[in-house]
Design a protein around this motif. Sequence first.
Motif, PDB file in Angstrom:
ATOM      1  N   ASN A 131      35.057  48.627  34.738  1.00  0.00           N
ATOM      2  CA  ASN A 131      34.172  49.459  35.556  1.00  0.00           C
ATOM      3  C   ASN A 131      32.945  48.682  36.022  1.00  0.00           C
ATOM      4  O   ASN A 131      32.522  48.812  37.171  1.00  0.00           O
ATOM      5  CB  ASN A 131      33.726  50.680  34.764  1.00  0.00           C
ATOM      6  N   PHE A 132      32.391  47.862  35.152  1.00  0.00           N
ATOM      7  CA  PHE A 132      31.209  47.085  35.532  1.00  0.00           C
ATOM      8  C   PHE A 132      31.524  46.170  36.716  1.00  0.00           C
ATOM      9  O   PHE A 132      30.752  46.080  37.677  1.00  0.00           O
ATOM     10  CB  PHE A 132      30.729  46.242  34.346  1.00  0.00           C
ATOM     11  N   VAL A 133      32.650  45.520  36.646  1.00  0.00           N
ATOM     12  CA  VAL A 133      33.025  44.585  37.726  1.00  0.00           C
ATOM     13  C   VAL A 133      33.356  45.358  38.999  1.00  0.00           C
ATOM     14  O   VAL A 133      33.001  44.945  40.109  1.00  0.00           O
ATOM     15  CB  VAL A 133      34.224  43.721  37.289  1.00  0.00           C
ATOM     16  N   LEU A 134      34.024  46.487  38.853  1.00  0.00           N
ATOM     17  CA  LEU A 134      34.417  47.276  40.032  1.00  0.00           C
ATOM     18  C   LEU A 134      33.202  47.824  40.781  1.00  0.00           C
ATOM     19  O   LEU A 134      33.091  47.656  42.000  1.00  0.00           O
ATOM     20  CB  LEU A 134      35.321  48.433  39.589  1.00  0.00           C
ATOM     21  N   GLY A 135      32.305  48.472  40.078  1.00  0.00           N
ATOM     22  CA  GLY A 135      31.167  49.074  40.785  1.00  0.00           C
ATOM     23  C   GLY A 135      30.083  49.594  39.866  1.00  0.00           C
ATOM     24  O   GLY A 135      29.153  50.264  40.309  1.00  0.00           O
ATOM     25  N   GLY A 136      30.203  49.312  38.579  1.00  0.00           N
ATOM     26  CA  GLY A 136      29.239  49.846  37.635  1.00  0.00           C
ATOM     27  C   GLY A 136      28.050  48.950  37.408  1.00  0.00           C
ATOM     28  O   GLY A 136      27.117  49.314  36.692  1.00  0.00           O
ATOM     29  N   GLY A 137      28.053  47.787  38.021  1.00  0.00           N
ATOM     30  CA  GLY A 137      26.988  46.833  37.760  1.00  0.00           C
ATOM     31  C   GLY A 137      25.971  46.762  38.868  1.00  0.00           C
ATOM     32  O   GLY A 137      25.499  47.775  39.384  1.00  0.00           O
ATOM     33  N   SER A 138      25.685  45.575  39.281  1.00  0.00           N
ATOM     34  CA  SER A 138      24.602  45.330  40.222  1.00  0.00           C
ATOM     35  C   SER A 138      25.135  45.237  41.653  1.00  0.00           C
ATOM     36  O   SER A 138      26.245  45.687  41.952  1.00  0.00           O
ATOM     37  CB  SER A 138      23.916  44.016  39.855  1.00  0.00           C
ATOM     38  N   PHE A 139      24.347  44.617  42.493  1.00  0.00           N
ATOM     39  CA  PHE A 139      24.763  44.374  43.866  1.00  0.00           C
ATOM     40  C   PHE A 139      25.931  43.394  43.930  1.00  0.00           C
ATOM     41  O   PHE A 139      26.494  43.174  44.984  1.00  0.00           O
ATOM     42  CB  PHE A 139      23.584  43.846  44.688  1.00  0.00           C
TER      43      PHE A 139
ATOM     44  N   THR B  80      28.240  51.104  54.250  1.00  0.00           N
ATOM     45  CA  THR B  80      27.513  52.093  53.454  1.00  0.00           C
ATOM     46  C   THR B  80      26.273  51.455  52.866  1.00  0.00           C
ATOM     47  O   THR B  80      26.195  50.227  52.732  1.00  0.00           O
ATOM     48  CB  THR B  80      28.417  52.617  52.317  1.00  0.00           C
ATOM     49  N   TYR B  81      25.305  52.313  52.494  1.00  0.00           N
ATOM     50  CA  TYR B  81      24.106  51.782  51.841  1.00  0.00           C
ATOM     51  C   TYR B  81      24.427  51.293  50.444  1.00  0.00           C
ATOM     52  O   TYR B  81      23.861  50.330  49.949  1.00  0.00           O
ATOM     53  CB  TYR B  81      23.030  52.861  51.784  1.00  0.00           C
ATOM     54  N   GLY B  82      25.367  51.974  49.811  1.00  0.00           N
ATOM     55  CA  GLY B  82      25.732  51.560  48.458  1.00  0.00           C
ATOM     56  C   GLY B  82      27.018  52.221  48.017  1.00  0.00           C
ATOM     57  O   GLY B  82      27.373  53.304  48.488  1.00  0.00           O
ATOM     58  N   ALA B  83      27.744  51.547  47.129  1.00  0.00           N
ATOM     59  CA  ALA B  83      28.964  52.107  46.537  1.00  0.00           C
ATOM     60  C   ALA B  83      28.950  51.760  45.053  1.00  0.00           C
ATOM     61  O   ALA B  83      28.484  50.686  44.674  1.00  0.00           O
ATOM     62  CB  ALA B  83      30.203  51.535  47.213  1.00  0.00           C
ATOM     63  N   SER B  84      29.454  52.657  44.266  1.00  0.00           N
ATOM     64  CA  SER B  84      29.395  52.428  42.824  1.00  0.00           C
ATOM     65  C   SER B  84      30.602  53.054  42.140  1.00  0.00           C
ATOM     66  O   SER B  84      31.354  53.832  42.749  1.00  0.00           O
ATOM     67  CB  SER B  84      28.110  53.033  42.241  1.00  0.00           C
ATOM     68  N   SER B  85      30.783  52.707  40.875  1.00  0.00           N
ATOM     69  CA  SER B  85      31.798  53.365  40.056  1.00  0.00           C
ATOM     70  C   SER B  85      31.188  53.665  38.695  1.00  0.00           C
ATOM     71  O   SER B  85      30.193  53.056  38.300  1.00  0.00           O
ATOM     72  CB  SER B  85      33.040  52.487  39.906  1.00  0.00           C
TER      73      SER B  85
ATOM     74  N   GLN C 146      30.550  37.411  32.936  1.00  0.00           N
ATOM     75  CA  GLN C 146      29.293  38.014  33.393  1.00  0.00           C
ATOM     76  C   GLN C 146      29.166  39.467  32.920  1.00  0.00           C
ATOM     77  O   GLN C 146      28.081  39.907  32.531  1.00  0.00           O
ATOM     78  CB  GLN C 146      29.208  37.949  34.916  1.00  0.00           C
ATOM     79  N   ALA C 147      30.274  40.196  32.955  1.00  0.00           N
ATOM     80  CA  ALA C 147      30.237  41.594  32.516  1.00  0.00           C
ATOM     81  C   ALA C 147      29.910  41.685  31.027  1.00  0.00           C
ATOM     82  O   ALA C 147      29.111  42.518  30.608  1.00  0.00           O
ATOM     83  CB  ALA C 147      31.576  42.269  32.807  1.00  0.00           C
ATOM     84  N   LYS C 148      30.530  40.822  30.236  1.00  0.00           N
ATOM     85  CA  LYS C 148      30.241  40.832  28.792  1.00  0.00           C
ATOM     86  C   LYS C 148      28.767  40.507  28.536  1.00  0.00           C
ATOM     87  O   LYS C 148      28.106  41.173  27.719  1.00  0.00           O
ATOM     88  CB  LYS C 148      31.123  39.806  28.074  1.00  0.00           C
ATOM     89  N   ASP C 149      28.262  39.493  29.235  1.00  0.00           N
ATOM     90  CA  ASP C 149      26.861  39.111  29.022  1.00  0.00           C
ATOM     91  C   ASP C 149      25.924  40.266  29.362  1.00  0.00           C
ATOM     92  O   ASP C 149      24.973  40.567  28.630  1.00  0.00           O
ATOM     93  CB  ASP C 149      26.510  37.888  29.872  1.00  0.00           C
ATOM     94  N   TYR C 150      26.190  40.907  30.512  1.00  0.00           N
ATOM     95  CA  TYR C 150      25.295  41.984  30.950  1.00  0.00           C
ATOM     96  C   TYR C 150      25.370  43.184  30.006  1.00  0.00           C
ATOM     97  O   TYR C 150      24.348  43.722  29.572  1.00  0.00           O
ATOM     98  CB  TYR C 150      25.644  42.428  32.371  1.00  0.00           C
ATOM     99  N   LEU C 151      26.593  43.617  29.705  1.00  0.00           N
ATOM    100  CA  LEU C 151      26.742  44.825  28.893  1.00  0.00           C
ATOM    101  C   LEU C 151      26.216  44.622  27.476  1.00  0.00           C
ATOM    102  O   LEU C 151      25.587  45.510  26.902  1.00  0.00           O
ATOM    103  CB  LEU C 151      28.216  45.247  28.859  1.00  0.00           C
ATOM    104  N   ALA C 152      26.448  43.446  26.915  1.00  0.00           N
ATOM    105  CA  ALA C 152      25.918  43.161  25.580  1.00  0.00           C
ATOM    106  C   ALA C 152      24.388  43.108  25.616  1.00  0.00           C
ATOM    107  O   ALA C 152      23.714  43.621  24.720  1.00  0.00           O
ATOM    108  CB  ALA C 152      26.482  41.851  25.055  1.00  0.00           C
ATOM    109  N   GLY C 153      23.854  42.525  26.678  1.00  0.00           N
ATOM    110  CA  GLY C 153      22.402  42.443  26.808  1.00  0.00           C
ATOM    111  C   GLY C 153      21.768  43.784  27.067  1.00  0.00           C
ATOM    112  O   GLY C 153      20.711  44.112  26.503  1.00  0.00           O
ATOM    113  N   SER C 154      22.404  44.605  27.911  1.00  0.00           N
ATOM    114  CA  SER C 154      21.834  45.916  28.217  1.00  0.00           C
ATOM    115  C   SER C 154      21.850  46.812  26.992  1.00  0.00           C
ATOM    116  O   SER C 154      21.026  47.717  26.862  1.00  0.00           O
ATOM    117  CB  SER C 154      22.600  46.580  29.359  1.00  0.00           C
ATOM    118  N   HIS C 155      22.794  46.573  26.088  1.00  0.00           N
ATOM    119  CA  HIS C 155      22.813  47.325  24.830  1.00  0.00           C
ATOM    120  C   HIS C 155      21.518  47.072  24.056  1.00  0.00           C
ATOM    121  O   HIS C 155      20.920  47.999  23.498  1.00  0.00           O
ATOM    122  CB  HIS C 155      24.023  46.878  24.009  1.00  0.00           C
ATOM    123  N   ALA C 156      21.071  45.814  24.061  1.00  0.00           N
ATOM    124  CA  ALA C 156      19.845  45.472  23.342  1.00  0.00           C
ATOM    125  C   ALA C 156      18.613  46.068  24.014  1.00  0.00           C
ATOM    126  O   ALA C 156      17.605  46.337  23.344  1.00  0.00           O
ATOM    127  CB  ALA C 156      19.699  43.957  23.243  1.00  0.00           C
TER     128      ALA C 156
END
Length: 469
Positions: free
Chosen positions: A298-306, A321-326, A374-384
């Motif tokens: 999900n993070f890679v599809l649309g749950g992350g950043s720009f 579109t202005y933005g798309a997300s999942s 990148q997804a692992k790094d972000y999600l693990a970091g955002s947990h902290a």
Amino acid sequence: MIAPLTILLFARTRRLALGLLALAALTVFAVPAQALPQVQEVTSPGGIKAWLIADSRLPILSLSFAFEGGMETDPPDRQGLARLAMSLMDEGTQSMDASAFHQALEDDAIEFSMEARRDSLNGHLRVLTETRERAARLVAEALTQPRFDDVDIARMRNAQLALLRRSLNDPDWLAQRAMLDIALAGHPYGQWVLGTRDSLERITSQDLRDFTRGRLARDNLTVTAVGDVTPEVLGALLDQIFGGLPAQSRPVGMPPARLKDLGQSVLMPRQGAQTTLLLSAAAPSYRDPDWFAAMIVNFVLGGGSFESRLMTETREKRGLTYGASSFLTPYRELGMIQARASANNDRAAKALAVMRQVWSRMAKTGPTSKELRQAKDYLAGSHAVALTSSDDMSALMLSMKRTGMGPDFLSEYPKRLRAVTARQAQKAAAKMLTPSPLILMVGAPEHMAPTKTIPTLLESGTPITQQEE
């Protein structure tokens, strides 16, 4: 008459108390990974269990708690009952009317609130150390002896109806609401959290009393605490706050949940310049072994950043579109993955086509090795990042405890994320990103051929009458 000096001192004390509470919300747990806060398991003399992170740097205690069983337990003809009941929990007790109760909270700078969600009724208490016993007495009385005066019920019912009316003008809310009506028709998860005009008008004070007596009990309770308290004192507070609740909650049967009408593209016509697009499919729930892989996909599809695929393909490359997300929607008995975007009516068809291409490509290949890392790094970091305030920390602990994680979740959660392999992520992507998601369109899109067209939703809660195109 109160002397001016007394008023000044009172005002200063109030400002100090509120300032401390505000500071607590920003308290930084500035610790390196190898010195993570220690989570202690506490059992009160009365047998109530909790997780605790003790931190005496500020004289503040944040307490989070949840009772299993939320809005899905509403009787079908009383939808909105759970939300209305929780909105009234700080509107007085048997010994204090709403005004007196509010004043008691304000006098000691006590913050207390409750809310209804799918699967749970959540509460939060934040209080200064010196007033925590008084706060415990107030919250205990609110939980066991809620007042439910007719005048307060009418006021909060009107507020809930006003929110419902505002929501009916929000295309994102309409798309999500219509998706639930269609995909979960007849299932308790598909009920209206806010209720409908008709269901709210049926709710009586007796309904509210029966609901709270049946749901607020010790056997379905989860509690976490962060702040200036020892395990022994927390144990006494737990018994004081929750010890008067019934031992057993009323059993609630939940039928299996499964999304219906996948593969349909449904249009809800609505005047406006833009069309809201919503794709939905089944996904792992938070108790599923594939949950961590689903989070990465999900993070890679649309749950992350720009940098997400949906954002890159629809906005950055094509300007559709202005933005798309999942996002993932995990309930106890069902998980969903959804992708959402809004586009001008003349670009909606192209935006939807690109979203479906991105969706299908991810299902076929899964994340690349770079995206996985990148997804692992972000999600693990955002947990902290959740460790940055006592309130957030308490809420995070509550979430982890309810999902079945152990008290070692601070170290275990990032480990489980980082243990996801490329093959596991690809398998999760292929499983949940079905080639035939349910598609909802709210607006006036050009060059679209929906399989069904439905009327707009009404505050009366009249069921959608699906019409063949």
